[in-house]
Write a protein that holds these residues in place. Structure first.
Motif, short mmCIF file in Angstrom:
data_model
loop_
_atom_site.label_atom_id
_atom_site.label_comp_id
_atom_site.label_asym_id
_atom_site.label_seq_id
_atom_site.Cartn_x
_atom_site.Cartn_y
_atom_site.Cartn_z
N LEU A 132 0.83 -1.20 0.00
CA LEU A 132 0.00 0.00 0.00
C LEU A 132 0.87 1.26 0.00
CD1 LEU A 132 -2.89 1.10 0.10
CD2 LEU A 132 -2.74 1.01 2.58
N VAL A 133 1.95 1.24 0.76
CA VAL A 133 2.87 2.39 0.79
C VAL A 133 3.52 2.58 -0.58
CG1 VAL A 133 5.06 3.21 1.75
CG2 VAL A 133 3.30 2.28 3.26
N VAL A 134 3.94 1.48 -1.21
CA VAL A 134 4.55 1.57 -2.55
C VAL A 134 3.53 2.09 -3.56
CG1 VAL A 134 5.55 0.23 -4.44
CG2 VAL A 134 6.27 -0.18 -2.09
N PHE A 135 2.28 1.63 -3.46
CA PHE A 135 1.24 2.09 -4.36
C PHE A 135 1.01 3.61 -4.21
CE2 PHE A 135 -3.35 3.08 -4.76
CZ PHE A 135 -3.48 2.92 -6.13
N ILE A 136 0.89 4.08 -2.98
CA ILE A 136 0.65 5.51 -2.74
C ILE A 136 1.83 6.34 -3.22
CG2 ILE A 136 0.35 7.24 -0.92
CD1 ILE A 136 -1.34 5.13 0.56
N ALA A 137 3.05 5.87 -2.95
CA ALA A 137 4.23 6.60 -3.40
C ALA A 137 4.30 6.65 -4.94
CB ALA A 137 5.49 5.94 -2.85
N CYS B 136 3.88 9.71 -9.85
CA CYS B 136 3.26 9.80 -11.18
C CYS B 136 2.59 11.15 -11.38
CB CYS B 136 2.27 8.66 -11.35
SG CYS B 136 1.48 8.63 -12.97
N VAL B 137 1.83 11.59 -10.38
CA VAL B 137 1.14 12.89 -10.48
C VAL B 137 2.15 14.02 -10.58
CG1 VAL B 137 -0.32 14.51 -9.20
CG2 VAL B 137 -0.97 12.10 -9.36
N VAL B 138 3.19 13.99 -9.75
CA VAL B 138 4.21 15.05 -9.80
C VAL B 138 4.92 15.04 -11.15
CG1 VAL B 138 6.43 15.76 -8.82
CG2 VAL B 138 4.54 15.17 -7.31
N LEU C 107 3.25 4.92 -13.33
CA LEU C 107 1.87 4.48 -13.53
C LEU C 107 1.83 2.95 -13.65
CD1 LEU C 107 -1.07 5.23 -13.93
CD2 LEU C 107 -0.61 5.42 -16.37
N SER C 108 2.80 2.38 -14.34
CA SER C 108 2.83 0.92 -14.46
C SER C 108 3.10 0.27 -13.10
CB SER C 108 3.85 0.47 -15.49
OG SER C 108 5.16 0.66 -15.03
N VAL C 109 3.96 0.88 -12.28
CA VAL C 109 4.21 0.36 -10.93
C VAL C 109 2.94 0.45 -10.10
CG1 VAL C 109 5.46 0.80 -8.77
CG2 VAL C 109 6.68 0.85 -10.94
N ALA C 110 2.24 1.58 -10.18
CA ALA C 110 1.01 1.76 -9.41
C ALA C 110 -0.05 0.74 -9.82
CB ALA C 110 0.47 3.18 -9.59
N ILE C 111 -0.18 0.49 -11.11
CA ILE C 111 -1.17 -0.48 -11.59
C ILE C 111 -0.83 -1.88 -11.09
CG2 ILE C 111 -2.02 -1.65 -13.66
CD1 ILE C 111 -1.85 1.11 -15.05
N SER C 112 0.44 -2.26 -11.15
CA SER C 112 0.82 -3.61 -10.70
C SER C 112 0.64 -3.76 -9.19
CB SER C 112 2.25 -3.94 -11.10
OG SER C 112 3.17 -3.12 -10.40
N GLN C 113 0.96 -2.71 -8.43
CA GLN C 113 0.77 -2.79 -6.97
C GLN C 113 -0.71 -2.84 -6.62
OE1 GLN C 113 3.12 -3.29 -4.64
NE2 GLN C 113 4.48 -3.48 -6.38
N PHE C 114 -1.52 -2.10 -7.36
CA PHE C 114 -2.96 -2.14 -7.12
C PHE C 114 -3.51 -3.54 -7.39
CE2 PHE C 114 -7.38 -1.61 -8.59
CZ PHE C 114 -7.92 -1.04 -7.45
#
Length: 54
Positions: free
Chosen positions: A7-12, A17-19, A40-47
């Motif tokens: 969850l921490v990795v996803f939020i980071a 990504c936004v920045v 974005l790809s990291v966030a998608i995989s963590q999600f």
């Protein structure tokens, strides 16, 4: 990795990504756009992994 660590990795990843999108838009910097795409790809995989860990 545990659920809270993912969850921490996803939020980071979402924050970076936004920045990066904002910086890429403001400065027209290709590196910022590439970093945003990578995060974005990291966030998608963590999600996806968070959803599978239920």
């Amino acid at each position: 990795m545990g659920r809270s660590a993912r969850l921490v990795v996803f939020i980071a990843a979402v924050l970076v990504c936004v920045v990066s999108v904002v910086l890429g838009w403001a400065t027209h910097n290709l590196f910022a756009w590439l970093m945003a795409a990578g995060m974005l790809s990291v966030a998608i995989s963590q999600f996806a992994e968070l959803r599978l860990m239920k």
